[in-house]
Motif scaffolding. Sequence first.
Motif, PDB file in Angstrom:
ATOM      1  N   ALA A  70      55.969  56.739 -69.201  1.00  0.00           N
ATOM      2  CA  ALA A  70      55.167  57.667 -69.997  1.00  0.00           C
ATOM      3  C   ALA A  70      56.086  58.776 -70.518  1.00  0.00           C
ATOM      4  O   ALA A  70      56.943  59.276 -69.787  1.00  0.00           O
ATOM      5  CB  ALA A  70      54.054  58.258 -69.148  1.00  0.00           C
ATOM      6  N   THR A  71      55.896  59.155 -71.766  1.00  0.00           N
ATOM      7  CA  THR A  71      56.740  60.204 -72.351  1.00  0.00           C
ATOM      8  C   THR A  71      56.649  61.512 -71.560  1.00  0.00           C
ATOM      9  O   THR A  71      57.612  62.273 -71.526  1.00  0.00           O
ATOM     10  CB  THR A  71      56.351  60.470 -73.822  1.00  0.00           C
ATOM     11  N   GLU A  72      55.540  61.738 -70.897  1.00  0.00           N
ATOM     12  CA  GLU A  72      55.331  62.974 -70.139  1.00  0.00           C
ATOM     13  C   GLU A  72      56.312  63.143 -68.983  1.00  0.00           C
ATOM     14  O   GLU A  72      56.525  64.257 -68.502  1.00  0.00           O
ATOM     15  CB  GLU A  72      53.890  63.025 -69.595  1.00  0.00           C
ATOM     16  N   ILE A  73      56.937  62.056 -68.538  1.00  0.00           N
ATOM     17  CA  ILE A  73      57.860  62.145 -67.403  1.00  0.00           C
ATOM     18  C   ILE A  73      59.069  63.024 -67.723  1.00  0.00           C
ATOM     19  O   ILE A  73      59.560  63.748 -66.856  1.00  0.00           O
ATOM     20  CB  ILE A  73      58.305  60.741 -66.917  1.00  0.00           C
ATOM     21  N   LYS A  74      59.544  63.000 -68.972  1.00  0.00           N
ATOM     22  CA  LYS A  74      60.741  63.778 -69.346  1.00  0.00           C
ATOM     23  C   LYS A  74      60.554  65.260 -69.035  1.00  0.00           C
ATOM     24  O   LYS A  74      61.412  65.889 -68.423  1.00  0.00           O
ATOM     25  CB  LYS A  74      61.029  63.631 -70.835  1.00  0.00           C
ATOM     26  N   GLU A  75      59.453  65.810 -69.488  1.00  0.00           N
ATOM     27  CA  GLU A  75      59.213  67.245 -69.340  1.00  0.00           C
ATOM     28  C   GLU A  75      58.653  67.605 -67.969  1.00  0.00           C
ATOM     29  O   GLU A  75      59.002  68.634 -67.401  1.00  0.00           O
ATOM     30  CB  GLU A  75      58.236  67.721 -70.422  1.00  0.00           C
ATOM     31  N   ASN A  76      57.799  66.756 -67.436  1.00  0.00           N
ATOM     32  CA  ASN A  76      57.084  67.095 -66.210  1.00  0.00           C
ATOM     33  C   ASN A  76      57.750  66.620 -64.925  1.00  0.00           C
ATOM     34  O   ASN A  76      57.369  67.048 -63.840  1.00  0.00           O
ATOM     35  CB  ASN A  76      55.659  66.540 -66.271  1.00  0.00           C
ATOM     36  N   ALA A  80      62.934  62.548 -61.786  1.00  0.00           N
ATOM     37  CA  ALA A  80      62.614  61.117 -61.807  1.00  0.00           C
ATOM     38  C   ALA A  80      63.144  60.471 -63.085  1.00  0.00           C
ATOM     39  O   ALA A  80      63.679  59.363 -63.052  1.00  0.00           O
ATOM     40  CB  ALA A  80      61.114  60.896 -61.676  1.00  0.00           C
ATOM     41  N   TYR A  81      63.007  61.165 -64.212  1.00  0.00           N
ATOM     42  CA  TYR A  81      63.484  60.618 -65.485  1.00  0.00           C
ATOM     43  C   TYR A  81      65.003  60.401 -65.454  1.00  0.00           C
ATOM     44  O   TYR A  81      65.493  59.342 -65.857  1.00  0.00           O
ATOM     45  CB  TYR A  81      63.089  61.522 -66.649  1.00  0.00           C
ATOM     46  N   ASN A  82      65.726  61.384 -64.943  1.00  0.00           N
ATOM     47  CA  ASN A  82      67.188  61.265 -64.860  1.00  0.00           C
ATOM     48  C   ASN A  82      67.588  60.121 -63.931  1.00  0.00           C
ATOM     49  O   ASN A  82      68.540  59.389 -64.215  1.00  0.00           O
ATOM     50  CB  ASN A  82      67.815  62.582 -64.401  1.00  0.00           C
ATOM     51  N   PHE A  83      66.867  59.965 -62.827  1.00  0.00           N
ATOM     52  CA  PHE A  83      67.127  58.852 -61.920  1.00  0.00           C
ATOM     53  C   PHE A  83      66.930  57.519 -62.655  1.00  0.00           C
ATOM     54  O   PHE A  83      67.761  56.613 -62.545  1.00  0.00           O
ATOM     55  CB  PHE A  83      66.204  58.937 -60.695  1.00  0.00           C
ATOM     56  N   LEU A  84      65.847  57.407 -63.415  1.00  0.00           N
ATOM     57  CA  LEU A  84      65.585  56.156 -64.139  1.00  0.00           C
ATOM     58  C   LEU A  84      66.637  55.899 -65.205  1.00  0.00           C
ATOM     59  O   LEU A  84      67.079  54.763 -65.380  1.00  0.00           O
ATOM     60  CB  LEU A  84      64.182  56.179 -64.752  1.00  0.00           C
ATOM     61  N   GLU A  85      67.060  56.952 -65.904  1.00  0.00           N
ATOM     62  CA  GLU A  85      68.118  56.789 -66.910  1.00  0.00           C
ATOM     63  C   GLU A  85      69.412  56.280 -66.287  1.00  0.00           C
ATOM     64  O   GLU A  85      70.106  55.460 -66.888  1.00  0.00           O
ATOM     65  CB  GLU A  85      68.395  58.123 -67.617  1.00  0.00           C
ATOM     66  N   SER A  86      69.747  56.764 -65.105  1.00  0.00           N
ATOM     67  CA  SER A  86      70.992  56.314 -64.470  1.00  0.00           C
ATOM     68  C   SER A  86      70.836  54.918 -63.867  1.00  0.00           C
ATOM     69  O   SER A  86      71.800  54.158 -63.814  1.00  0.00           O
ATOM     70  CB  SER A  86      71.459  57.316 -63.416  1.00  0.00           C
ATOM     71  N   THR A  87      69.639  54.573 -63.438  1.00  0.00           N
ATOM     72  CA  THR A  87      69.404  53.255 -62.849  1.00  0.00           C
ATOM     73  C   THR A  87      69.283  52.173 -63.917  1.00  0.00           C
ATOM     74  O   THR A  87      69.723  51.034 -63.711  1.00  0.00           O
ATOM     75  CB  THR A  87      68.122  53.279 -61.986  1.00  0.00           C
ATOM     76  N   PHE A  88      68.699  52.534 -65.058  1.00  0.00           N
ATOM     77  CA  PHE A  88      68.468  51.592 -66.159  1.00  0.00           C
ATOM     78  C   PHE A  88      69.061  52.168 -67.452  1.00  0.00           C
ATOM     79  O   PHE A  88      68.327  52.669 -68.304  1.00  0.00           O
ATOM     80  CB  PHE A  88      66.966  51.325 -66.339  1.00  0.00           C
TER      81      PHE A  88
END
Length: 137
Positions: A70-76, A80-88
């Motif tokens: 969900a786009t809301e993860i970046k701001e909120n 978690a978003y940074n973890f996902l970016e590094s994992t995927f």
Amino acid sequence: MQRHGILNSHIAKVLADLGHTDTICISDCGLPVPEGVQKIDLALDFGVPSFEQVVSVIAKHMKSEAVHVATEIKENNPKAYNFLESTFPSDQYEWIETSHEAFKEATKQCKCIIRTGEASPYANIILRADCIFSDRP
């Protein structure tokens, strides 16, 4: 009995049964599970197991080609978003970002939702299975 791999028999079976383009969801403890979608509930307490722990294990054992958040993860939930970016990494995986409402709609097509004990906002991901003999990692 397996020597290696995922010990949870329900998750191991789901992963073994996946075909190319099938999807699964790993969610926080608050995401609603649509009727008819299998829920594999790992939640023991708030934060146990964490979203990151479960995603890390699934990522080791599932060949994925795309991630949906969900786009809301970046701001909120930037952690978690940074973890996902590094994992995927986006140079190796297709990234799909939609509204949280559209994300919840997409969960209706998932083979299962793996519920973690995560209690931080928007800590949810849908993984789309890749073909196991493709060139992607």
